[in-house]
Each structure stands twice: as C-alpha cells, then as structure tokens.
Motif scaffolding. Sequence first.
Motif, PDB file in Angstrom:
ATOM      1  N   THR A 193       0.807  -1.217   0.000  1.00 36.61           N
ATOM      2  CA  THR A 193       0.000   0.000   0.000  1.00 36.61           C
ATOM      3  C   THR A 193       0.843   1.271   0.000  1.00 36.61           C
ATOM      4  N   CYS A 194       2.164   1.116  -0.035  1.00 33.82           N
ATOM      5  CA  CYS A 194       3.061   2.280   0.011  1.00 33.82           C
ATOM      6  C   CYS A 194       3.465   2.687  -1.394  1.00 33.82           C
ATOM      7  N   ARG A 195       3.284   3.985  -1.709  1.00 33.39           N
ATOM      8  CA  ARG A 195       3.757   4.540  -2.982  1.00 33.39           C
ATOM      9  C   ARG A 195       4.804   5.627  -2.780  1.00 33.39           C
ATOM     10  N   THR A 196       4.888   6.129  -1.538  1.00 30.75           N
ATOM     11  CA  THR A 196       5.798   7.226  -1.237  1.00 30.75           C
ATOM     12  C   THR A 196       6.441   6.996   0.120  1.00 30.75           C
ATOM     13  N   ALA A 197       7.747   7.214   0.204  1.00 31.43           N
ATOM     14  CA  ALA A 197       8.450   7.150   1.495  1.00 31.43           C
ATOM     15  C   ALA A 197       9.094   8.500   1.757  1.00 31.43           C
ATOM     16  N   VAL A 198       8.883   9.024   2.973  1.00 31.89           N
ATOM     17  CA  VAL A 198       9.449  10.323   3.327  1.00 31.89           C
ATOM     18  C   VAL A 198      10.209  10.211   4.636  1.00 31.89           C
ATOM     19  N   ASN A 199      11.253  11.001   4.743  1.00 34.88           N
ATOM     20  CA  ASN A 199      11.969  11.146   6.010  1.00 34.88           C
ATOM     21  C   ASN A 199      11.673  12.540   6.525  1.00 34.88           C
ATOM     22  N   LYS A 200      11.237  12.594   7.785  1.00 37.41           N
ATOM     23  CA  LYS A 200      10.846  13.872   8.352  1.00 37.41           C
ATOM     24  C   LYS A 200      11.643  14.149   9.619  1.00 37.41           C
ATOM     25  N   SER A 201      11.832  15.416   9.875  1.00 37.90           N
ATOM     26  CA  SER A 201      12.456  15.817  11.125  1.00 37.90           C
ATOM     27  C   SER A 201      11.576  15.368  12.277  1.00 37.90           C
ATOM     28  N   SER A 202      12.195  14.984  13.392  1.00 42.37           N
ATOM     29  CA  SER A 202      11.417  14.566  14.556  1.00 42.37           C
ATOM     30  C   SER A 202      10.877  15.761  15.328  1.00 42.37           C
ATOM     31  N   PHE A 203      11.206  16.969  14.882  1.00 43.95           N
ATOM     32  CA  PHE A 203      10.763  18.159  15.585  1.00 43.95           C
ATOM     33  C   PHE A 203       9.728  18.920  14.767  1.00 43.95           C
ATOM     34  N   ILE A 204       8.686  19.364  15.442  1.00 46.60           N
ATOM     35  CA  ILE A 204       7.690  20.227  14.816  1.00 46.60           C
ATOM     36  C   ILE A 204       8.192  21.651  15.028  1.00 46.60           C
ATOM     37  N   ASP A 205       8.606  22.302  13.953  1.00 47.20           N
ATOM     38  CA  ASP A 205       9.374  23.525  14.136  1.00 47.20           C
ATOM     39  C   ASP A 205       8.662  24.788  13.685  1.00 47.20           C
ATOM     40  N   ASN A 206       7.330  24.743  13.560  1.00 52.58           N
ATOM     41  CA  ASN A 206       6.657  25.986  13.220  1.00 52.58           C
ATOM     42  C   ASN A 206       5.258  26.032  13.809  1.00 52.58           C
ATOM     43  N   THR A 207       4.632  27.158  13.619  1.00 52.38           N
ATOM     44  CA  THR A 207       3.336  27.437  14.236  1.00 52.38           C
ATOM     45  C   THR A 207       2.271  26.440  13.828  1.00 52.38           C
ATOM     46  N   TYR A 208       2.347  25.935  12.611  1.00 52.82           N
ATOM     47  CA  TYR A 208       1.267  25.121  12.072  1.00 52.82           C
ATOM     48  C   TYR A 208       1.450  23.623  12.294  1.00 52.82           C
ATOM     49  N   ARG A 209       2.481  23.222  13.015  1.00 54.73           N
ATOM     50  CA  ARG A 209       2.678  21.820  13.395  1.00 54.73           C
ATOM     51  C   ARG A 209       2.915  20.894  12.199  1.00 54.73           C
ATOM     52  N   ASN A 210       3.456  21.391  11.102  1.00 53.90           N
ATOM     53  CA  ASN A 210       3.868  20.480  10.036  1.00 53.90           C
ATOM     54  C   ASN A 210       5.389  20.391  10.014  1.00 53.90           C
ATOM     55  N   PHE A 211       5.899  19.365   9.365  1.00 46.74           N
ATOM     56  CA  PHE A 211       7.312  19.024   9.450  1.00 46.74           C
ATOM     57  C   PHE A 211       8.041  19.391   8.165  1.00 46.74           C
ATOM     58  N   SER A 212       9.357  19.562   8.294  1.00 45.05           N
ATOM     59  CA  SER A 212      10.177  19.556   7.083  1.00 45.05           C
ATOM     60  C   SER A 212      10.236  18.110   6.598  1.00 45.05           C
ATOM     61  N   MET A 213      10.233  17.922   5.298  1.00 42.58           N
ATOM     62  CA  MET A 213      10.027  16.580   4.764  1.00 42.58           C
ATOM     63  C   MET A 213      10.847  16.375   3.494  1.00 42.58           C
ATOM     64  N   GLU A 214      11.398  15.171   3.357  1.00 41.62           N
ATOM     65  CA  GLU A 214      12.158  14.818   2.160  1.00 41.62           C
ATOM     66  C   GLU A 214      11.614  13.513   1.593  1.00 41.62           C
ATOM     67  N   VAL A 215      11.258  13.534   0.324  1.00 42.09           N
ATOM     68  CA  VAL A 215      10.844  12.294  -0.334  1.00 42.09           C
ATOM     69  C   VAL A 215      12.102  11.479  -0.611  1.00 42.09           C
ATOM     70  N   ILE A 216      12.160  10.266  -0.054  1.00 45.51           N
ATOM     71  CA  ILE A 216      13.351   9.431  -0.254  1.00 45.51           C
ATOM     72  C   ILE A 216      13.107   8.300  -1.243  1.00 45.51           C
ATOM     73  N   ALA A 217      11.843   8.070  -1.604  1.00 46.27           N
ATOM     74  CA  ALA A 217      11.529   7.068  -2.633  1.00 46.27           C
ATOM     75  C   ALA A 217      10.079   7.225  -3.060  1.00 46.27           C
ATOM     76  N   GLY A 218       9.806   6.845  -4.304  1.00 45.47           N
ATOM     77  CA  GLY A 218       8.430   6.826  -4.790  1.00 45.47           C
ATOM     78  C   GLY A 218       7.952   8.164  -5.324  1.00 45.47           C
ATOM     79  N   GLU A 219       6.634   8.288  -5.379  1.00 44.99           N
ATOM     80  CA  GLU A 219       5.989   9.456  -5.965  1.00 44.99           C
ATOM     81  C   GLU A 219       6.009  10.642  -5.003  1.00 44.99           C
TER      82      GLU A 219
END
Length: 443
Positions: free
Chosen positions: A171-197
């Motif tokens: 069921t996986c089409r995308t793999a991302v590596n994200k920072s373990s820290f929520i670093d902004n007001t809106y609670r979303n992460f910095s994110m890097e696509v490491i494989a897939g779409e």
Amino acid sequence: MSSLSNSLLIPVEVRGMKCLDRKKFSRIVILPILKIPDEKLSKITQICKSYFLKLSNFMPVQILQEKNSENFNKCIYLNPDKVSKWLDISEADRTLLKQLNIADDNFDKKEVQLNYDNFKHDEIFKAILPENEEVVSGFSQIGHIIHLNLRDHLLEYRSLIGEVLVDKIKTCRTAVNKSSFIDNTYRNFSMEVIAGEEDFLVTVKENRCIFQFDFSKVYWNPRLCKEHERILEFLKPGDILFDVFCGVGPFAVPAAKKKCRVFANDLNPDSFKWLNHNAKQNKVNMSLFKSFNIDGTDFICNTFRNFIIDYCNGTEKLENGSKICVTMNLPGMAVEFLKHFVGLIEDEKLKDKFDGRIVVYVYCFALGDDPYSIAKKMVCDNIGADVTSSITDVFDVRNVAPKKEIMRVTFNLTKEILFSSSKKELSGEPPNKKHCKNIIFDN
C-alpha cells in the motif's frame, strides 16, 4: 516470519550497500527438508509447523519433483536456523514423526534459488545496514505514505531504505523522512521524499470516518488513533465539544457524526481547509458543526467565553445530562493556554446561573521519572492554583522518547476557575485588587 539471525540465507556481500541492487540477493542455498507422503501431510505439518522455513513468496510445503520419490511426493522446507540435522528436531516431535513412519531417512537437503522477493523489509535492513547500530526500528503509514524519522547514522542509506519500503509494502507509494521536531506554528514538518511518488494527498480511515489531507502541510499522527477513539467513547450524543487545536478533525468530525455539537478550531489554514472538507465528505450535519481558523487564545477568550455567557443567560441550552467538553491536543504547549480559563467570565452575576459541567482533556509532554505527577503539576502551575481535587484522570497516551510521555490530564473546569477574579482568589488567598483583564494571565 522466522527471524534470520545469521547470513545463511541473505548474502553477506550486501552489507553496507547504499544503492539498492536487487540482483545481489539472488543466490542458491542448501536447505534442510523432510520428505513426506501426501496422505499423511496434515498430521505431519501439525508436528513440524514450528520448524517451517517462512519466507516471502515461498511455500514451505512443496511437491517433491524427484525420480524414485513415488512414496514421498511432498517435502517440508525447514528453517536452517533451527534445523541442520535430524536430531535438531526435538525428541518429542521425532517420536511423533516416527509413529507416522517419518524418520532419519526422510531428512535430506535440497538446493533452492532465493532472490530479493523472498525477503521482507526488516530482514533486508538487518542484512544491509551497519551492524551493532540501531536499524529502522519503526515507521508510520499515513495513507500511501510511509513516514520515517531516521537517525543520523542511517541518513546515507535513506534512498535505499525508502526503495525497499516502497517495494515491500503493497500500500506504500511514497516514502518520506521527516524531522522529529515540529518547528513551526502550524505543526507540520520539514520533509524529504526518499523514494516513490512526490504525492502528499492522502486518504485515511479512522473511527468510521474518511479523512483526506495534504500530509506535507498538516499534522497527523496515526499512533493517536486509539486515543481519538477513547475520547470519542467519553462523548455522548447531545454533548458539546470545543476542540481548540483540532487539526483536520480526528476528534471533531466523528464527534459531530455522533450527534455532538462541535466547535472546531485550528490556526493552520490548511488544517482548516481540510477540516471543512472532511466534515462535508463525511456528511456531517452542518447545523451541529462550526469551524474556526483563529489562534487558540482567541478561540477560548471569545468563542468559548461567549458560549458560556449565552448559556448562563439562557440563550444556549444543554440537553439533560449533557456536558461541555474541551479537547486541547497540542502536547508541546496546550497547558500554556489553561491560564485563559482563569477569570474568563468577568460578570459575577452570571456565576450563580452557571450549572453546567465542563470537562477539559489537555495533553502535555511529561519529561521525567514520574510523568503522572509531572503532568498534574504542569496543569496546576499553568492555572496558577492547586486544582488537583478537580483532576479526575491522568492517562499515559504513549511514549515518544526515553522518559518522555504524552500525557492526558482530565479535569473539571469549575465555576470557581471560570469566575475567579484572580489566581490568588482561586488559591484561597485574598486578592490585593481587581486585575485588569488584559494582564491577568501574564506569568
């Protein structure tokens, strides 16, 4: 899946591979087998089940395609980590097998071609990634996206790790590596696509609702599914829910579906967008649902406050036995907003008119050896008084790091808190003077 503790099946030369080469997992191995007759298959497999070789895309019981094997037309492939000779089978099991005319003569070894498709992702990681170091210990799946928080020593392997996960998890089409820290007001992460779409629009099913959102722009933690369910079990039809930090609606949408009246708020405009989308997609009765895109302070000091005033004046009603609930699921800072409840209602004439029950569920990170006491203290410190008598439950939601827990503190928001003219009055001390509404909450 049997645990492969050595390199009997996976080739040793893949250790340290950084660019995935699937062909290097192809090898011929010699595996132990038991030759058995077809008519006794069911009884023999029951005895031998714990010795089976369990691999992906590999049947442990197969037809034995050999000459002069008419009497023994099936074979069982055994796990070489457990069995290398007949005597490795326990004496009790050998006795049972002998009663079925299966003995040492039936034990043999056979060449088998294995390849990348025969191994699961955890086995591949164990074979490739550095020895004596933590491997990929866990990940979350949000729709078609696998989300990892990789340790520093694994970052150079991130592309390979992502490719393996996309290969191995259907069921996986995308793999991302994200920072373990929520670093902004809106609670979303910095994110890097490491494989897939590079596709962040996901669909998630939870508590009989379907949620859609852009995972790169909003917060969603699938490990909180059970906690969402627990809170929903506390809510009854007719209850009123104020969700201060609602995200895309994991509390708010199913609560409205449950015929609670819901006031849902999130500061993140993307969360607000998907909150309303999810409410409509799940066919929420919109007369029960109001959404807000404001700061949590404004939501408490205006929306919640106005409702309490209207309730005291009789323009808002509670069904018999219903309660007002406040969820504050922002563990990093939710307790800091508790100060805004102190003296929230200035008109003391309304105090005697308030007869409702308000239950607050506030979340926090507790760091230390006694998270229960720490969580209680955080609530009391931020309210500015000892309110332990109003605390009805302290619950450990989940561990997020060594000695760091997400805790949920449940307490009754009393009229003494809401109508207190100051924190000193709330704590039983005589107030020096009436505090200005604009500065009463400064700490």
